[in-house]
Design an enzyme around this catalytic site. Structure first.
Site: not given
Length: 272
Positions: A44, A72, A86, A171
């Site tokens: 993203d 991550y 986000d 997310r």
């Protein structure tokens, strides 16, 4: 300075925040004399971290790099929600903070990707529909999470380390904690490749990259010649692997699949 000649390989790039994965690929393409270029897993725009940029014949191996597991690190904001999961979405303050420590699911996890995602719904990206105000029903998917660990927590911030299968939406993992969304997201690894080794000027040879993710089957000159023309050759896949890398002294020849009769059939070639 003249542009370097086109070559086949993979760049490990540490993508900064605020640019798209497509932007990074476009810059590489321009710097390499318009060589064929792609990537093996988008990030993203708000996210940072490892992006595998494929150059030349390496684009043919995209499917074998896309499926690698990912790692991550994320910083979540607690007590608030975001329409996109986000910082770019509409933020609503709720004050409802997940427990400390929160329940962090590992193993096979059923998740619903965010409406603001690149998944295609009816031939169109979900985020395009969502931005028009349409109600988007994104189908659930089952992913595998092998690590989900809270690293620290201070006030309404918490950091997590996550190892997961390809196709996992971090997310969504954070949003499913309760009232929380990803404030920061960084991809630290893709399979055996680490963001610590990122270098936009160092093109990793295609053969070296594929040798780290696929078992190799070296071929003698006659079998190498036939495999280079897409002809099945005698051989077996180590440990029942679904794909192998056929090689000789000149480098990678093809990715092949095991077939009945002790044959390896090239499905993606690199010599033509």
């Amino acid at each position: 300075m003249p542009a370097p000649p086109p070559a086949d390989g993979v760049l490990l790039i540490d993508k900064p925040a605020g640019v798209t994965s497509h932007d990074v690929v476009a810059r590489v393409r321009r710097s390499r004399d318009r060589a064929k270029t792609g990537h093996a897993g988008t990030l993203d725009p708000f996210a940072t971290g490892l992006l595998l940029v494929l150059v030349g014949r390496a684009t043919r191996a995209q499917q074998f790099l896309m499926g690698l597991p990912k790692s991550y690190e994320t910083v979540a904001r607690l007590g608030a929600t975001s329409t996109t999961g986000d910082p770019e979405g509409e933020i609503v303050e709720t004050g409802a903070v997940p427990p400390d420590p929160p329940e962090l699911p590992v193993g096979r996890v059923v998740q619903t990707p965010p409406a603001y995602s690149a998944i295609k719904i009816g031939g169109e990206r979900a985020y395009a529909k969502a931005r028009r105000g349409e109600v988007v029903e994104v189908p659930q998917r089952t992913v595998t999470v092998t690590r989900f660990e809270q690293l620290w927590r201070e006030g309404d911030r918490a950091a997590f380390a996550i190892d997961c299968s390809s196709g996992t939406y971090v997310r969504s993992l954070v949003m499913d904690l309760g009232d929380a969304y990803c404030l920061e997201l960084r991809r630290t690894a893709i399979g055996p490749f680490s963001v610590r080794d990122a270098d936009p000027e160092r093109l990793l040879p295609l053969g070296d990259v594929l040798a780290r993710v696929l078992p190799q089957v070296p071929l003698d000159p006659e079998r190498a010649r036939r495999a280079g023309h897409g002809v099945a050759v005698e051989g077996t896949a180590p440990d029942g692997a679904p794909h192998v890398l056929l090689t000789n002294e000149d480098g990678p020849i093809a990715v092949a699949q095991p077939r009945d009769g002790g044959l390896l059939k090239p499905v993606v070639g690199f010599r033509g």
